[in-house]
Write a protein that holds these residues in place. Structure first.
Motif, mmCIF file in Angstrom:
data_model
loop_
_atom_site.group_PDB
_atom_site.id
_atom_site.type_symbol
_atom_site.label_atom_id
_atom_site.label_comp_id
_atom_site.label_asym_id
_atom_site.label_seq_id
_atom_site.Cartn_x
_atom_site.Cartn_y
_atom_site.Cartn_z
ATOM 1 N N VAL A 7 0.552 -1.532 0.218
ATOM 2 C CA VAL A 7 0.249 0.001 0.242
ATOM 3 C C VAL A 7 0.946 1.198 -0.023
ATOM 4 O O VAL A 7 0.513 2.248 -0.914
ATOM 5 N N ALA A 8 1.657 1.062 0.938
ATOM 6 C CA ALA A 8 2.138 2.438 0.680
ATOM 7 C C ALA A 8 3.549 2.614 -0.576
ATOM 8 O O ALA A 8 3.935 3.438 -1.213
ATOM 9 N N GLY A 13 3.986 5.750 -4.859
ATOM 10 C CA GLY A 13 3.937 5.713 -6.542
ATOM 11 C C GLY A 13 2.983 6.786 -7.468
ATOM 12 O O GLY A 13 3.613 7.564 -8.543
ATOM 13 N N LEU A 14 1.542 6.482 -6.539
ATOM 14 C CA LEU A 14 0.476 7.483 -7.418
ATOM 15 C C LEU A 14 1.223 9.243 -6.957
ATOM 16 O O LEU A 14 1.306 9.977 -7.639
ATOM 17 N N LEU A 15 2.067 9.386 -5.822
ATOM 18 C CA LEU A 15 2.989 10.691 -5.744
ATOM 19 C C LEU A 15 3.478 11.298 -6.505
ATOM 20 O O LEU A 15 3.885 12.076 -7.090
ATOM 21 N N ALA A 16 4.348 10.026 -7.173
ATOM 22 C CA ALA A 16 5.335 10.233 -8.247
ATOM 23 C C ALA A 16 5.090 11.121 -9.477
ATOM 24 O O ALA A 16 4.895 11.273 -9.801
ATOM 25 N N LEU A 228 12.157 10.941 -5.892
ATOM 26 C CA LEU A 228 12.395 10.648 -4.334
ATOM 27 C C LEU A 228 11.574 9.564 -4.209
ATOM 28 O O LEU A 228 11.958 8.454 -2.975
ATOM 29 N N SER A 229 10.289 9.684 -3.988
ATOM 30 C CA SER A 229 8.998 9.549 -4.000
ATOM 31 C C SER A 229 9.194 7.846 -4.890
ATOM 32 O O SER A 229 8.912 6.822 -4.671
ATOM 33 N N MET A 246 2.710 3.945 -14.340
ATOM 34 C CA MET A 246 4.179 4.716 -14.995
ATOM 35 C C MET A 246 3.124 5.166 -15.862
ATOM 36 O O MET A 246 2.666 6.971 -16.466
ATOM 37 N N TYR A 247 1.898 4.381 -16.565
ATOM 38 C CA TYR A 247 0.547 5.104 -17.078
ATOM 39 C C TYR A 247 -0.070 6.483 -16.618
ATOM 40 O O TYR A 247 -0.726 6.941 -17.618
ATOM 41 N N ILE A 248 -0.160 6.423 -15.418
ATOM 42 C CA ILE A 248 -0.449 7.402 -14.927
ATOM 43 C C ILE A 248 -0.373 9.141 -15.318
ATOM 44 O O ILE A 248 -0.647 9.876 -15.784
#
Length: 309
Positions: A7-8, A13-16, A228-229, A246-248
């Motif tokens: 989850v972390a 990943g979502l943040l980056a 960093l994220s 990555m597609y985000i």
């Protein structure tokens, strides 16, 4: 999140990728500043910001270790040239209403990585990966035939970022130290550019209003934070999950380009995106199958010999 690494990892990943995806919104606020000026400020302030991080983390020993290896220094210089070129073309795209082309480039990046693996690392491609590469080539051919030009923005962004990843993959240097050394390598060019512009009464690092100056300084921190994220996510997630996240980034850029910036999406270019998206679906399916096969193989190897029999 601290009790669940998966989850972390997804959160980091979502943040980056979310920050990278919203970069066009941030850098559009600097559209009145020439791209080379933004790049120079971004490199300088990123170098300063990461230097503070290295000091707080007491990680300067890692940086000094890199200086002792000529090959690593040269490869980091190449990485700096690649990522600097990527930043510059991206900044030009944002300033010139070419964010759709930018998003296409970042959608292309995974398929460029496949081609680089074939050409440089001599990796063997599965039939599905060959199909994904063929669809990407069809998209590029469509751009040339129907739009009458080579999609150079997309190709340069995909090529420089993909090659940058290949170079960094072969360097045993952590993200923070690597970013500081890369931005440090950019500084001589930035200073020379600033001196050249000063001779023409144009000042790269000074003379801006307060809002612009704050945005330029913030660009330095914004360069380091997603990396960093991403590093934190990579430590906690498998490559397949990280690849899906990555597609985000290009998806957000695509949405912003059309619904926020109002860029026109020609039918021919929509066909290019359709071909790329199909290629990415095939590529993702292939990666998922390989991941499942590797997991089953590892599970089988862990079984006692009598159970395998």
């Amino acid at each position: 999140m601290s009790g669940n690494p998966q989850v972390a990892g997804v959160g980091f990943g979502l943040l980056a990728y979310g920050m990278w995806g919203f970069f066009p919104l941030f850098f559009r606020q600097l559209s009145h500043v020439p791209p080379l000026d933004i790049l120079s400020n971004r490199a300088v302030w990123a170098c300063a910001f990461v230097a503070v991080l290295l000091t707080l983390r007491r990680d300067w020993r890692k940086v000094l270790t890199v200086f002792g290896t000529r090959r690593q220094v040269l490869m980091l210089a190449v990485a700096a040239l690649l990522i600097g070129s990527n930043w510059l073309v991206f900044l030009w795209a944002v300033a010139n209403q070419q964010v759709i082309a930018s998003s296409l480039g970042y959608f292309l990046t995974p398929l460029v990585n496949v081609v680089l693996g074939l050409l440089v690392l001599r990796e063997r491609l599965t039939r599905l990966k060959w199909i994904s590469v063929a669809l990407a080539l069809a998209a590029i051919a469509n751009e040339i035939v129907w739009l009458g030009r080579l999609p150079w923005v997309s190709l340069v962004l995909a090529g420089t970022f993909g090659t940058y990843g290949l170079v960094r993959k072969q360097l045993p240097v952590d993200v923070v130290s690597g970013l500081w050394l890369e931005t440090l390598a950019m500084l001589p060019f930035c200073v020379l550019y600033a001196l050249w512009q000063a001779e023409h009464a144009h000042f790269v690092f000074t003379g801006h209003d307060l809002t612009t100056m704050c945005l330029l300084v913030g660009a330095g921190a914004l360069t380091a934070l997603p990396l960093l994220s991403f590093s934190a996510a990579a430590q906690r997630l498998d490559l397949v999950t990280l690849g899906m996240l990555m597609y985000i980034n290009p998806t957000l850029q695509f949405v912003i380009a059309i619904w926020v910036f109002g860029e026109a999406l020609q039918a021919a270019r929509l066909l290019s995106f359709g071909l790329i998206w199909c290629g990415l679906l095939v590529f993702s399916w292939s990666a998922w199958r390989e991941y499942r096969a590797a997991g089953r193989s590892a599970k089988g190897d862990d079984q006692p010999l009598n159970e395998r029999a």
